[in-house]
Design an enzyme around this catalytic site. Structure first.
Site, PDB file in Angstrom:
ATOM      1  CB  CYS A 117      -0.897   4.033   1.959  1.00 30.04           C
ATOM      2  SG  CYS A 117       0.483   2.884   2.109  1.00 30.04           S
ATOM      3  CG  HIS A 251      -4.183   2.098   3.841  1.00 33.04           C
ATOM      4  ND1 HIS A 251      -3.586   1.092   2.931  1.00 33.04           N
ATOM      5  CD2 HIS A 251      -3.013   2.540   4.490  1.00 33.04           C
ATOM      6  CE1 HIS A 251      -2.286   1.002   3.030  1.00 33.04           C
ATOM      7  NE2 HIS A 251      -1.971   1.970   3.938  1.00 33.04           N
ATOM      8  CG  ASN A 281       0.448  -1.274   4.091  1.00 37.74           C
ATOM      9  OD1 ASN A 281      -0.015  -1.007   2.974  1.00 37.74           O
ATOM     10  ND2 ASN A 281       0.882  -0.169   5.118  1.00 37.74           N
TER      11      ASN A 281
END
Length: 324
Positions: A117, A251, A281
């Site tokens: 990520c 993020h 996500n």
């Protein structure tokens, strides 16, 4: 004289299929209220069979190239590299980036970056250094993932979180007289936390690509702490206070994480990008997807000061500070 790299254009790509929380509740023991309260996520985009990471990456890159040509005059022939940040490459090798490069018909060099990520921030840092060192005058940085391929759809703690998508930016060289551009990047990792977020497979250990496994409570704790710390570091590096920041584009893992970071920084939640509600996500794609959305709807304006922090499996974390 080249002083830094400028984000000259951006683009996004999302699979057309949308899966809502109510859709998930039909196949796993969960419900919309539980998912929304714990994560802020209401829906996500899931790639159909046959739609690859490279397809999404190429589409996002094409949109970024078009935007860069219109907004900054950067042409495809100016591109000197393609970097794809991804955890879900089309194949073990070659790199997904070379497939994207071929599809775009651009020159230079191409490779993938794997920092989960945090991948987009890592790739942006690498690309910025290539440009500052004069190795290219422009390049593509893409975050792209099809995490639905490695999700355990029976694990309600993870399957509600992850999704598919791609975002891309074009970087181009700019001189010292231009106040815009990437001002600093900050990268970290700590492999002692490897087991907090990982995939339980891979070609060196098993015959399966494996599925995502996560200690949610500990990842949450580290994400809030590390993303807040690295944001503060970026502010201090550039002699700024939170009040001088126009946007925090973290993020997009979990709305509660972003709210906790904003609280630690005494930063208004209204100035925090919250695309997680409808994107979920998408790993390396979350930050460039959010940037592309904000640029498209007019929230992100030329000259805005932005910091983009991230944390991912590894653990890896980092932040990029730039003036749009």
């Amino acid at each position: 004289m080249i002083a830094r790299s400028l984000i000259a254009g951006c683009g996004a790509s999302l699979p057309p299929r949308v899966v809502t929380n109510d859709d998930l509740a039909k196949t796993v023991e969960t419900n919309d209220e539980w998912i929304t309260r714990r994560t802020g996520i209401r829906q996500r985009h899931i790639a159909d069979e046959g739609m690859l990471t490279s397809h999404l990456a190429t589409e996002a890159a094409q949109a970024a190239l078009k935007d860069a040509a219109e907004r900054s005059g950067v042409a495809p022939e100016d591109i000197g590299f393609v970097i794809v940040a991804t955890t879900t490459p089309d194949n073990i090798f070659p790199a997904t980036a070379v497939r994207v490069q071929a599809a775009l018909g651009v020159g230079g060099f191409a490779f993938d970056v794997q920092a989960v990520c945090s991948g987009f921030v890592y790739a942006l840092s690498i690309a910025d250094n290539f440009i500052k060192n004069g190795q290219a005058k422009a390049g593509l940085v893409i975050g792209a993932d099809t995490l639905s391929r490695i999700v355990d759809w029976q694990d309600r703690g993870t399957c509600v979180l992850f999704a598919d998508g791609a975002g891309a930016v074009v970087l181009s060289a700019t001189d010292k007289d231009n106040p815009r551009g990437i001002l600093s990047t900050h990268l970290y990792s700590d492999g002692s936390f490897y087991d907090l977020l990982y995939v339980d497979g891979g070609p060196s250990s098993t015959e399966s690509s494996g599925k995502i496994r996560m200690n949610g409570r500990e990842v949450y704790r580290h994400a809030v702490q590390r993303m807040s710390e690295v944001t503060q570091e970026a502010l201090e590096k550039n002699g700024m206070t939170p009040a001088e920041l126009d946007w925090l584009v973290p993020h997009q893992a979990n709305l509660r994480i972003m709210e906790a970071c904003a609280e630690r920084l005494s930063f208004p939640i209204e100035k925090v990008a919250t695309a997680v509600t409808h994107h979920a996500n998408t790993s390396a794609a979350t930050i460039p997807l959010a940037l592309a959305e904000m640029a498209s709807d007019g929230r992100l304006k030329e000259g805005d000061m932005v910091i983009a922090p991230a944390l991912g499996g590894g653990l890896t974390w980092g932040a990029a500070a730039f003036r749009w």
